[in-house]
Motif scaffolding. Structure first.
Motif, PDB file in Angstrom:
ATOM      1  N   PHE A  48      -8.592   5.953  -2.480  1.00  0.00           N
ATOM      2  CA  PHE A  48      -7.164   5.931  -2.857  1.00  0.00           C
ATOM      3  C   PHE A  48      -6.631   4.379  -2.429  1.00  0.00           C
ATOM      4  O   PHE A  48      -5.513   4.586  -2.415  1.00  0.00           O
ATOM      5  CB  PHE A  48      -6.398   7.102  -2.241  1.00  0.00           C
ATOM      6  CG  PHE A  48      -7.035   8.260  -2.911  1.00  0.00           C
ATOM      7  CD1 PHE A  48      -6.801   9.061  -4.054  1.00  0.00           C
ATOM      8  CD2 PHE A  48      -7.943   9.249  -1.834  1.00  0.00           C
ATOM      9  CE1 PHE A  48      -7.639  10.053  -4.322  1.00  0.00           C
ATOM     10  CE2 PHE A  48      -8.492  10.482  -2.370  1.00  0.00           C
ATOM     11  CZ  PHE A  48      -8.216  10.909  -3.698  1.00  0.00           C
ATOM     12  N   GLY A  49      -7.271   3.863  -1.674  1.00  0.00           N
ATOM     13  CA  GLY A  49      -6.638   2.430  -1.333  1.00  0.00           C
ATOM     14  C   GLY A  49      -5.989   2.768  -0.219  1.00  0.00           C
ATOM     15  O   GLY A  49      -4.882   1.973   0.110  1.00  0.00           O
ATOM     16  N   ILE A  50      -6.377   3.370   0.887  1.00  0.00           N
ATOM     17  CA  ILE A  50      -5.451   3.618   2.113  1.00  0.00           C
ATOM     18  C   ILE A  50      -5.360   2.423   2.900  1.00  0.00           C
ATOM     19  O   ILE A  50      -6.317   1.717   2.996  1.00  0.00           O
ATOM     20  CB  ILE A  50      -6.036   4.913   2.907  1.00  0.00           C
ATOM     21  CG1 ILE A  50      -5.148   5.208   4.195  1.00  0.00           C
ATOM     22  CG2 ILE A  50      -7.587   4.674   3.464  1.00  0.00           C
ATOM     23  CD1 ILE A  50      -5.614   6.684   4.698  1.00  0.00           C
ATOM     24  N   ARG A  51      -4.363   2.272   3.594  1.00  0.00           N
ATOM     25  CA  ARG A  51      -4.019   1.301   4.523  1.00  0.00           C
ATOM     26  C   ARG A  51      -3.359   1.647   5.820  1.00  0.00           C
ATOM     27  O   ARG A  51      -2.361   2.481   5.574  1.00  0.00           O
ATOM     28  CB  ARG A  51      -3.316  -0.193   3.828  1.00  0.00           C
ATOM     29  CG  ARG A  51      -3.420  -1.317   4.591  1.00  0.00           C
ATOM     30  CD  ARG A  51      -2.642  -2.554   3.895  1.00  0.00           C
ATOM     31  NE  ARG A  51      -2.879  -3.641   4.710  1.00  0.00           N
ATOM     32  CZ  ARG A  51      -3.517  -4.754   4.421  1.00  0.00           C
ATOM     33  NH1 ARG A  51      -4.517  -4.650   3.115  1.00  0.00           N
ATOM     34  NH2 ARG A  51      -3.959  -5.928   4.960  1.00  0.00           N
ATOM     35  N   LEU A  52      -3.736   1.028   7.069  1.00  0.00           N
ATOM     36  CA  LEU A  52      -2.889   1.618   8.094  1.00  0.00           C
ATOM     37  C   LEU A  52      -1.953   0.619   8.178  1.00  0.00           C
ATOM     38  O   LEU A  52      -1.835  -0.574   7.835  1.00  0.00           O
ATOM     39  CB  LEU A  52      -3.545   1.400   9.482  1.00  0.00           C
ATOM     40  CG  LEU A  52      -5.184   2.222   9.410  1.00  0.00           C
ATOM     41  CD1 LEU A  52      -5.631   1.987  10.928  1.00  0.00           C
ATOM     42  CD2 LEU A  52      -4.696   3.737   9.654  1.00  0.00           C
ATOM     43  N   ILE A  53      -0.803   1.038   8.572  1.00  0.00           N
ATOM     44  CA  ILE A  53       0.559   0.209   8.643  1.00  0.00           C
ATOM     45  C   ILE A  53       1.158   0.408   9.923  1.00  0.00           C
ATOM     46  O   ILE A  53       0.861   1.452  10.551  1.00  0.00           O
ATOM     47  CB  ILE A  53       1.714   0.655   7.383  1.00  0.00           C
ATOM     48  CG1 ILE A  53       2.327   1.888   7.660  1.00  0.00           C
ATOM     49  CG2 ILE A  53       0.778   0.395   6.287  1.00  0.00           C
ATOM     50  CD1 ILE A  53       3.342   2.096   6.640  1.00  0.00           C
ATOM     51  N   ALA A  63       0.784  -1.113   0.102  1.00  0.00           N
ATOM     52  CA  ALA A  63      -0.156  -0.126  -0.062  1.00  0.00           C
ATOM     53  C   ALA A  63       0.578   1.082  -0.145  1.00  0.00           C
ATOM     54  O   ALA A  63       0.458   2.339  -0.946  1.00  0.00           O
ATOM     55  CB  ALA A  63      -0.958  -0.105   1.132  1.00  0.00           C
ATOM     56  N   ALA A  64       1.915   1.180   0.541  1.00  0.00           N
ATOM     57  CA  ALA A  64       2.683   2.358   0.828  1.00  0.00           C
ATOM     58  C   ALA A  64       3.609   2.781  -0.495  1.00  0.00           C
ATOM     59  O   ALA A  64       3.906   3.864  -1.024  1.00  0.00           O
ATOM     60  CB  ALA A  64       3.765   2.237   2.090  1.00  0.00           C
ATOM     61  N   ARG A  65       3.770   1.570  -1.311  1.00  0.00           N
ATOM     62  CA  ARG A  65       4.547   1.677  -2.466  1.00  0.00           C
ATOM     63  C   ARG A  65       3.624   1.878  -3.601  1.00  0.00           C
ATOM     64  O   ARG A  65       3.883   2.658  -4.635  1.00  0.00           O
ATOM     65  CB  ARG A  65       5.378   0.462  -2.804  1.00  0.00           C
ATOM     66  CG  ARG A  65       6.464   0.072  -1.865  1.00  0.00           C
ATOM     67  CD  ARG A  65       7.679   1.018  -2.139  1.00  0.00           C
ATOM     68  NE  ARG A  65       8.948   0.555  -1.314  1.00  0.00           N
ATOM     69  CZ  ARG A  65       9.483   1.256  -0.420  1.00  0.00           C
ATOM     70  NH1 ARG A  65       9.110   2.460  -0.204  1.00  0.00           N
ATOM     71  NH2 ARG A  65      10.598   0.963   0.235  1.00  0.00           N
ATOM     72  N   GLU A  66       2.514   1.416  -3.552  1.00  0.00           N
ATOM     73  CA  GLU A  66       1.408   1.614  -4.678  1.00  0.00           C
ATOM     74  C   GLU A  66       0.188   2.637  -4.608  1.00  0.00           C
ATOM     75  O   GLU A  66      -0.404   2.830  -5.640  1.00  0.00           O
ATOM     76  CB  GLU A  66       0.836  -0.004  -5.124  1.00  0.00           C
ATOM     77  CG  GLU A  66       2.341  -0.823  -5.556  1.00  0.00           C
ATOM     78  CD  GLU A  66       1.552  -2.103  -5.781  1.00  0.00           C
ATOM     79  OE1 GLU A  66       0.374  -2.330  -5.901  1.00  0.00           O
ATOM     80  OE2 GLU A  66       2.609  -3.202  -6.092  1.00  0.00           O
ATOM     81  N   ALA A  67      -0.302   2.796  -3.351  1.00  0.00           N
ATOM     82  CA  ALA A  67      -1.354   3.506  -3.086  1.00  0.00           C
ATOM     83  C   ALA A  67      -0.992   4.627  -2.071  1.00  0.00           C
ATOM     84  O   ALA A  67      -0.388   5.618  -2.296  1.00  0.00           O
ATOM     85  CB  ALA A  67      -2.461   2.709  -2.749  1.00  0.00           C
ATOM     86  N   VAL A  68      -1.696   4.500  -0.689  1.00  0.00           N
ATOM     87  CA  VAL A  68      -1.341   5.432   0.429  1.00  0.00           C
ATOM     88  C   VAL A  68      -1.243   4.438   1.365  1.00  0.00           C
ATOM     89  O   VAL A  68      -2.218   3.641   1.580  1.00  0.00           O
ATOM     90  CB  VAL A  68      -2.305   6.709   0.300  1.00  0.00           C
ATOM     91  CG1 VAL A  68      -3.755   6.099   0.374  1.00  0.00           C
ATOM     92  CG2 VAL A  68      -1.917   7.407   1.269  1.00  0.00           C
TER      93      VAL A  68
END
Length: 818
Positions: free
Chosen positions: A658-663, A477-482
């Protein structure tokens, strides 16, 4: 009887156990002979006298292994020097494994031994039983044999050190209790005893289990506590081989050693208890504690199963004695944070006999040279927060350290006691979304996020842990979306005042004479050109800067800056860490997300990299700085706690598009290692210089105000000595890198991995490593020359080494201009 005390000494040492006598011996041996050691009763009468006396060269870190390795060398030499036999027996040691994971850990320990030239090799179960015939081999999968390990007599070794110190002129006086360390102007100047005072240039607190109370009198936090620790000694055993190696069965929680025709066996405990919670009796001397059978019954049964002879052998000694353990399992060694020339050594967690000689030598060298002789940052008393030195915390946390001494030393292992002390404004909403929390300095920080239906709990392994697939998605997600992460616990130190700029110019290597609203990454060096810290500095106003540091070193950075402020400078320093919640937003869609929720111009022209802007998200006033620790386009958003959850909700809701994901921290570590970003304490410390780790670009040697360490930095850069930090990646996607794996160049050990993780983008384990240069080569460029392998659990894995990061070496994504 009143004893005649000297009126002055260069160094006064408090405590006559292994540590105090080692410091005295090594000070005198290095020429500082005006030393007085004061012991409240008799030498060794606190904890040292009842130690089991195990000595082994391999410990958990580079520094502690160096201590133990030197300790073996000294044991072999000190009798010839002093005439006192320390009782050293080189019997070797065997550590056995009864499951795959323990075997993996032992193999990793043997790999680590290769870094120091310490012999360690695998043994089959049959060979172990031949060497240790009393062992029940049931369930044993094999083990690791270390021929240089053995045991020593704790009293005899301490006596030898004391004798060596006296031979060189040091004074050792027994039955004198130090009532108080005397200070003047935040500097130790002597000690007061019941029989007079001694002025001193330096005071060393080696008070063992009394060190905490002694330190507390002067506001010095010594985060250790005594715990009950058991061992047993059998009756004489007929025909017991005198050359038995020390046997350790970590999973059984027990060790055994031959002891004059008997077996001594001790326990690591599955439950442990603090001792001395209401203080320690003034009369305590060579005392033992009540033996409570229920405290050891579980581990005793395992010991009898592993060595069945114990079932039919009488027990001569049931012993329970107090030993000091630190709150985090690391030594306490160094100068006290708030009192100059006050040093502390203690909390060595049952390793005093094997580490005491080396630890004492290191502290003596520190006093003589004015700085640590090696990287001792892991032991720095400055790491300890005020709440971590209080009795309620230590009485809950220190027994866990004892329990963990023989437990699995998992990567990422989390403490279970005294949790949920410090929570960020995002703790509850992130917990509701599956956060599995880790703990640093009392802060609860998401390590990773479990999907719906999965329990957010670590299941440990040296291989792929249960969170592995979820963290791959977080990285993606960090590399391709947010992606979004909680950065609230990062240190935020405000430096304010008329002289704030000139002060930071002196403290920092980068140019702090920047415009308001600008941000800069910088180092802080010592006078030797070593890196005391790496921080990010944001200019908020003409006389206002925010210095941001890592979670684990915020207090250390605060104290470092505080001690640099001159009396004539108008500089005010305050810790504002808890004043803001901080969300890190990163990824190629991060700009689009923030544009959707804010009134700010996020274009590259209006909001360039390394800049700071104030705006609104939803209804909340925020400020953000455009930075990235992931290597992606990103911002760090600062919000006051009252608006924090509102901003979080706005970002999560808008981020769905935007395809957000918590990391969490596991993903961030992998992202930063792919990009080659560094972490102080892992990839650098105060022994390394900027040229070794590729950070010359933040050292502005021509700025108007020279930074501290400038001349030393230039000299070290010109000398161009290594080792040098490089990126490393395994070619086989199967094995994992964690930390301290040996790196081989053309089959010979050339360095070690400082930090490792599995990178989703590069599709393999990736990390950073320190490498020496090939023989005859000069210059950093040669560091990556050769054919490289990494030792992982006894196997050599082919690897690629590069002076540039494997991911986006030109930083085009992070500096995205679109």
């Amino acid at each position: 009887m009143t004893k005649q005390l000297p009126s002055h000494a260069q160094v006064v040492i408090i405590g006559g156990g292994i540590h105090g006598c080692s410091v005295a011996y090594h000070l005198a041996k290095q020429g500082l002979t005006d030393v007085v050691l004061l012991e409240r009763k008799q030498l060794t009468s606190g904890t040292t006298w009842h130690a089991a006396g195990l000595v082994g060269q391999l410990q958990g870190s580079h520094a502690t292994t160096a201590f133990a390795k030197y300790g073996i060398e000294l044991l072999q030499e000190i009798e010839a020097e002093t005439g006192q036999n320390p009782g050293y027996r080189r019997s070797g040691s065997i550590s056995i494994a009864v499951n795959d994971e323990r075997m993996a850990e032992l193999k990793r320990k043997a790999d680590f031994a290769a870094l120091f030239g310490i012999e360690a090799h695998y043994m089959e179960t049959a060979a172990i039983q031949e060497r240790w015939p009393l062992m029940n081999p049931e369930g044993v999968q094999g083990g690791i044999y270390m021929p240089s390990d053995g045991s020593a007599n704790p009293v005899d070794l301490t006596t030898a050190l004391a004798k060596g110190a006296r031979m060189r002129g040091a004074k050792i006086i027994e039955n004198i209790k130090v009532e108080e360390v005397l200070t003047r102007g935040n500097k130790a100047v002597g000690v007061r005893t019941g029989q007079g005072t001694i002025s001193a240039d330096y005071v060393v607190n080696c008070g063992g289990m009394w060190a905490r109370e002694l330190g507390r009198q002067n506001g010095v936090g010594v985060p250790l506590h005594a715990c009950e620790h058991y061992y047993l000694v059998t009756e004489a055993i007929e025909n017991l081989p005198s050359d038995l190696p020390v046997l350790r069965s970590y999973c059984d929680g027990t060790y055994w050693k031959e002891d004059a025709g008997k077996l001594l066996f001790g326990f690591a405990h599955f439950q442990a208890k603090p001792w001395g919670m209401k203080g320690i009796s003034e009369d305590f001397e060579f005392d033992s504690l009540p033996f409570v059978e229920d405290d050891v019954m579980e581990v005793l049964e395992l010991a009898m199963n592993r060595v069945p002879l114990l079932k039919e052998t009488g027990i001569r000694t049931f012993f329970n004695g107090p030993e000091s353990y630190s709150y985090d399992g690391r030594f306490i060694l160094g100068q006290a944070p708030d009192i100059a020339n006050y040093f502390v050594l203690g909390g060595v967690n049952s390793t005093g006999i094997q580490s005491g000689s080396g630890a004492g030598r290191a502290l003596a060298q520190w006093i003589i040279d004015g700085h640590p002789p090696i990287d001792l940052s892991e032991m720095d008393p400055k790491r300890c927060e005020e709440f971590q030195a209080r009795d309620p915390y230590l009485q809950a946390r220190c027994p866990e350290t004892l329990v963990l001494t023989y437990a699995m030393h998992w990567p990422n292992r989390q403490r279970e006691t005294v949790r949920n002390l410090r929570r960020t404004p995002f703790y509850h909403p992130m917990k509701a979304r599956g956060a599995c929390f880790t703990e640093v300095q009392g802060w609860e920080r998401p390590g990773w996020f479990a999907p719906e239906g999965v329990e957010p709990k670590y299941e440990y392994s040296f291989g792929r842990q249960n969170w592995f697939p979820y963290v791959q998605e977080e990285q993606k997600a960090a590399r391709e979306a947010v992606a979004m992460i909680d950065y609230s616990m990062l240190g935020k130190l405000m430096v304010e005042g008329r002289d704030a700029e000139s002060f930071l110019q002196r403290a920092c290597t980068n140019n702090m004479a920047m415009a308001n609203g600008r941000v800069a990454y910088t180092l802080m060096l010592n006078e030797r050109g070593g890196i005391e810290s790496d921080v990010t500095v944001a200019r908020h106003g003409d006389e206002s800067f925010m210095v941001m540091s890592s979670i684990s070193h915020t207090r250390r950075d605060y104290l470092h800056l505080r001690d640099l402020i001159r009396e004539d400078e108008d500089v005010r320093l305050r810790d504002a860490t808890a004043a803001y919640g901080v969300l890190g937003v990163m990824g190629p869609q991060s700009r689009a997300l923030l544009e959707a929720v804010s009134d700010a111009d996020l274009s590259n022209a209006a909001f360039p990299f390394n800049s700071l802007r104030h705006f609104h998200i939803g209804h909340a006033p925020v400020f953000a700085q455009r930075l990235s620790y992931s290597g992606e386009l990103g911002w760090e958003i600062f919000i006051t706690p009252d608006f924090a959850e509102h901003v979080f909700e706005v970002l999560m809701q808008a981020g769905e598009e935007f395809g957000i994901r918590l990391i969490g921290g596991e993903a961030l570590n992998a992202l930063r290692l792919e990009k080659g970003f560094l972490h102080w304490g892992h990839d650098m410390a105060y022994t390394e210089a900027p040229h070794q780790i590729g950070l010359e670009f933040v050292c502005k040697t021509e700025k108007p105000v020279p930074f501290i360490g400038r001349e030393a930095y230039l000299a070290r850069k010109a000398e161009n000595k290594g080792p040098f930090l490089c990126s490393i990646k395994l070619r086989d996607p199967g094995p994992l890198l964690h930390h301290n794996e040996p790196v081989l160049r053309d089959g010979k050990v050339a360095g070690f991995v400082t930090a490792g993780a599995w990178g989703q983008t590069v599709g393999a384990a990736v990390g950073l490593c320190f490498l020496t240069l090939p023989e005859g080569q000069t210059g950093k460029a040669a560091a990556a020359d050769g054919n490289f392998t990494v030792l992982v659990e006894g196997k050599s894995i082919e690897a690629d080494v590069s002076l540039r990061p494997f991911y986006d070496p030109q930083s085009k994504r992070m500096l995205a201009r679109a």
